[in-house]
Design a protein around this motif. Structure first.
Motif: not given
Length: 303
Positions: A33-36, A40-43, A51-56, A121-123
């Motif tokens: 369900e969490n792979d749909k 995006h991260v707010e910056i 580039g990934m789902t919550d499942f990933n 990842l952001l670093n």
């Protein structure tokens, strides 16, 4: 993009808001369900794609700690599962994998783990951007990294420089490729022309002419291929019936030239196959044409 807040995560020091699209799912075949939807991260007021789902995200953050707890480290996972299969068969492996999945979801969903992963990842994106900034746009200027350090306008400037460099590099690459292809074709055609010259000398002076294939290249992957006897007849404008051309291509092995005539030839026999009755006439015309004309020299026919 219309977005909805998926969740907010924090490690007590750093907090990230994770968003997803408000429209139809991004993935057609989700694993859960969490792979749909892609996250995006707010910056600094912008939404940067992860580039990934919550499942990933959960899977990435949870796998190593789960493997450490269950097997003593991910490097031991294969050995542990093989032992489970030997002792309890596929059912034991299925039970172990189900337990592993449970631990991955439990540990990987912890906000602190996810926050740490996104921070790292952001670093990495920031490092990529700063390298581009240091080189004046000679390397890729990562927009997400620029968002983190709040230098989006500078990144746009660097991106223009980088794009121009990429275009120049591509133009140079194409020029090199064209030169390499030209050199390749010249080398192949030189070898083919040498084969033709040697074949003409055999017809002029006598000897055994093997009916080998000769290829003339117009590009690396585009060439015209002939049996050398058919090529010579074409070059010296000998009118050869299509059926005889096919026989020369498929059956003729070699021709023996002696005393200015075709003494005999060898060919591949086939069941119910017949020798071309027209071949001797065509060879006689070819030998006469070569004798009457000045040496044709190197062929340039690549049609």
């Amino acid at each position: 993009m219309q977005a909805v807040l998926e969740k907010e995560i924090s490690d007590g020091k750093k907090t990230y808001q994770l968003w997803r699209s408000a429209g139809k799912p991004d993935l057609d075949y989700p694993k859960a369900e969490n792979d749909k939807y892609l996250l995006h991260v707010e910056i600094n007021g912008y939404l940067a794609p992860l580039g990934m789902t919550d499942f990933n995200l959960t899977d990435i953050c949870g796998f190593e700690p789960a493997a450490q707890k269950l097997y003593g480290g991910k490097e031991n996972r294969g050995t542990w599962l093989n032992a489970a299969e030997k002792s309890g068969g596929h059912e034991a492996v299925g039970t172990a994998v189900a337990e592993e999945r449970k631990e991955i979801e439990r540990l990987g969903s912890e906000p602190a783990r996810q926050t740490e992963y996104i921070q790292n990842l952001l670093n990495g994106y920031v490092s990529t951007y700063l390298k581009s900034k240091e080189t004046g746009g000679q390397t890729f200027p990562d927009f997400t990294g620029a968002l983190v350090v709040n230098e989006l306008a500078k990144c746009v400037e660097l991106s223009a420089v980088y794009r121009e460099k990429q275009q120049a590099d591509e133009k140079a690459r194409q020029a090199r490729a064209e030169e390499e292809e030209k050199a390749y074709c010249e080398e192949q055609n030189k070898a083919a022309n040498q084969m033709v010259s040697e074949a003409i000398q055999i017809i002029q002076n006598g000897g055994i002419l093997k009916n080998e294939t000769v290829k003339f290249y117009s590009s690396r992957y585009s060439f015209s291929s002939y049996s050398i006897v058919n090529h010579l007849m074409r070059q010296y404008q000998v009118d050869v019936p299509l059926r005889t051309q096919g026989w020369i291509n498929d059956k003729l092995h070699s021709v023996t030239i002696k005393g200015g005539k075709c003494e005999y030839f060898q060919y591949y026999r086939a069941k119910n196959g017949r020798v071309s009755q027209k071949f001797f006439d065509c060879m006689r015309e070819l030998i006469q044409a070569i004798a009457e004309q000045a040496p044709a020299g190197e062929s340039t026919d690549v049609a």
